[in-house]
Scaffold this active site. Structure first.
Site, PDB file in Angstrom:
ATOM      1  N   ASP A  17      -5.847   1.060 -13.135  1.00  0.00           N
ATOM      2  CA  ASP A  17      -4.739   0.747 -12.768  1.00  0.00           C
ATOM      3  C   ASP A  17      -4.228  -0.599 -12.805  1.00  0.00           C
ATOM      4  OD1 ASP A  17      -1.817   1.138 -11.806  1.00  0.00           O
ATOM      5  OD2 ASP A  17      -2.560   0.895  -9.982  1.00  0.00           O
ATOM      6  N   ASP A  28      -1.254  -2.695 -11.260  1.00  0.00           N
ATOM      7  CA  ASP A  28      -0.693  -3.328 -10.022  1.00  0.00           C
ATOM      8  C   ASP A  28      -1.514  -2.803  -8.844  1.00  0.00           C
ATOM      9  OD1 ASP A  28       2.133  -4.294 -11.213  1.00  0.00           O
ATOM     10  OD2 ASP A  28       1.906  -2.532 -12.046  1.00  0.00           O
TER      11      ASP A  28
HETATM   12  C1  G6P Z   1       3.470   0.268 -11.076  1.00  0.00           C
HETATM   13  C2  G6P Z   1       3.724  -0.363  -9.904  1.00  0.00           C
HETATM   14  C3  G6P Z   1       5.260   0.185  -9.160  1.00  0.00           C
HETATM   15  C4  G6P Z   1       6.331  -0.030 -10.416  1.00  0.00           C
HETATM   16  C5  G6P Z   1       5.736   0.676 -11.605  1.00  0.00           C
HETATM   17  C6  G6P Z   1       6.634   0.374 -12.883  1.00  0.00           C
HETATM   18  O1  G6P Z   1       3.167   1.467 -10.975  1.00  0.00           O
HETATM   19  O2  G6P Z   1       2.995   0.145  -8.693  1.00  0.00           O
HETATM   20  O3  G6P Z   1       5.736  -0.291  -8.227  1.00  0.00           O
HETATM   21  O4  G6P Z   1       7.618   0.528 -10.190  1.00  0.00           O
HETATM   22  O5  G6P Z   1       4.586   0.109 -12.196  1.00  0.00           O
HETATM   23  O6  G6P Z   1       6.830  -1.020 -13.059  1.00  0.00           O
HETATM   24  P1  G6P Z   1       7.877  -1.635 -14.331  1.00  0.00           P
HETATM   25  O7  G6P Z   1       6.902  -3.182 -14.437  1.00  0.00           O
HETATM   26  O8  G6P Z   1       7.757  -1.022 -15.627  1.00  0.00           O
HETATM   27  O9  G6P Z   1       9.171  -2.010 -13.560  1.00  0.00           O
HETATM   28 MG    MG Z   2      -0.824   0.609  -8.633  1.00  0.00          MG
END
Ligand code: G6P
Ligand code: MG
Length: 221
Positions: free
Chosen positions: A9, A11
């Protein structure tokens, strides 16, 4: 060893972008008059952009039509991109580069499995895009975690069976997605929170090839 690929993953595992998501959502919630704390932000980890907005609207007890939702999600994303556009390689979390190098030397494929539509921008910004054999992100999936789609796609892209993949995840929905994919899952964060993961580390700085082998062995017992 029957581990042929590691799927990360992004983030919260390779980079800490939660603080930038928080700042951008906070700017929006301030504008909308919704109370929003760092604790609320925890609920958004691993959750897609639109689902995050839904949670925020629920906190603020606010209704919006679909057009407004898209508008506000775009506004938030533009602010978020301003923040991530200033990220530097120093923001790669400790131990990531060393562990990935070790995997590559052992001929284990490395892939990304992230819900973020900003994955490519972040990987380029911190200078690690070249490290990955495959990148499955929010732009190529139709079902968000805990659906296994993103991890299955990553496994297909590197030509590995799910049973031969290990996922590294910091969010509950992501751990569930990995298990739903039939993969071994190493939680990155707190063992009290990531209770469903096969094994939990506090960060990739705790990972080595040797540990990977022992996790694999234990998870098959
Ligand atoms: C990851 C993060 C989320 C975020 C999602 C979508 O899963 O942990 O907090 O909302 O990505 O991110 P984006 O960059 O597409 O808005
Ligand atoms: Mg994450």
């Amino acid at each position: 060893m029957s581990i042929h690929a590691c799927i990360f993953d992004l983030d919260g595992v390779l980079v800490d972008t939660a603080k930038y998501h928080f700042l951008a959502w906070k700017r929006l919630t301030d504008q909308l008059g919704i109370p929003f704390t760092e604790k609320d932000n925890e609920r958004l980890k691993g959750v897609s952009r639109m689902d995050s907005l839904e949670i925020i609207l629920e906190i603020g007890d606010l209704k919006m039509d679909p057009r407004q939702k898209t508008e506000y999600a775009t506004l938030k994303n533009n602010w978020y991109k301003d923040y991530i556009g200033r990220m530097t390689p120093d923001e790669i979390l400790p131990g990531c580069l060393e562990f990935i190098k070790e995997l590559k030397l052992a001929d284990i494929k490395v892939a990304i499995g992230s819900s973020s539509k900003n994955t490519l921008m972040i990987l380029k910004q911190v200078g690690i895009i070249e490290l990955f054999d495959a990148i499955a992100d929010g732009n190529i999936i139709s079902k968000a975690k805990p659906d296994p789609e993103v991890f299955i796609k990553a496994a297909n892209m590197v030509g590995c069976k799910p049973a031969n993949c290990i996922v590294f995840e910091d969010a509950l929905a992501g751990v569930e997605a990995a298990l739903n994919a039939g993969m071994i899952c190493v939680g990155v964060g707190s063992a009290k929170v990531l209770t469903k993961a096969h094994f939990v580390v506090s960060g990739l700085n705790e990972m080595t090839l040797k540990k990977l082998k022992s996790i694999e062995k234990d998870s098959r017992l």
